[in-house]
Write a protein that holds these residues in place. Structure first.
Motif: not given
Length: 158
Positions: A38-62
């Protein structure tokens, strides 16, 4: 750098590959996958590919119709994690010849095997694409030899 888990999620939110490097109960895994999708799919494409989540970081790339998501510790380098994701995608591309979502659906065991050759316990094990592909090709050869031996054994009449 320690990767907690890697997810491959389609644009429709379906999980195509999930590899966990830390123990987690199945219910918690499912909850985590839904939350991250839900977090990744709803993120606008122009924003960076890093998200803070709980005590971690999510790094993603499409890549095409798949999101490759890695969860790392907060103090880990995001760019190195992106590089590991890209490295994995390049190996998949070379192995499948322009990999697509269907390749991963019908040959998920190969994708897991490639990932296992690349990462152990969330740490990069092999940085050479050629070495990973050579090991996977050797495994494919052993599988073919095993199939041939089984077929020969089946046709032998006593």
């Amino acid at each position: 750098m320690t990767i907690q888990f890697i997810l491959l999620i389609s644009r429709q939110g379906k999980t195509r590959l999930a590899k966990w490097f830390v123990p987690q109960p199945q219910k918690e895994r499912q909850k985590t996958i839904r939350e991250i999708a839900q977090l990744v799919l709803n993120r606008p494409p122009k924003l960076c590919n890093f998200l803070e989540w709980r005590d971690y970081k999510l790094v993603f790339k499409r890549y095409a119709s798949l999101y490759f998501v890695a969860c790392v510790d907060k103090d880990d380098n995001e760019l190195i994690t992106l590089e590991v994701i890209h490295h994995f995608v390049e190996i998949l591309d070379r192995y499948f010849g322009n990999v697509c979502e269907l390749d991963l659906i019908f040959n998920f065991h190969k994708a897991y095997y490639i990932l296992d050759e690349l990462l152990i316990s969330g740490e990069l094990q092999e940085s050479s694409k050629k070495t990973v592909l050579r090991v996977v090709a050797a495994q494919d050869q052993m599988m073919e030899e095993g199939k041939d031996a089984a077929a020969a054994k089946k046709t032998t009449v006593f």
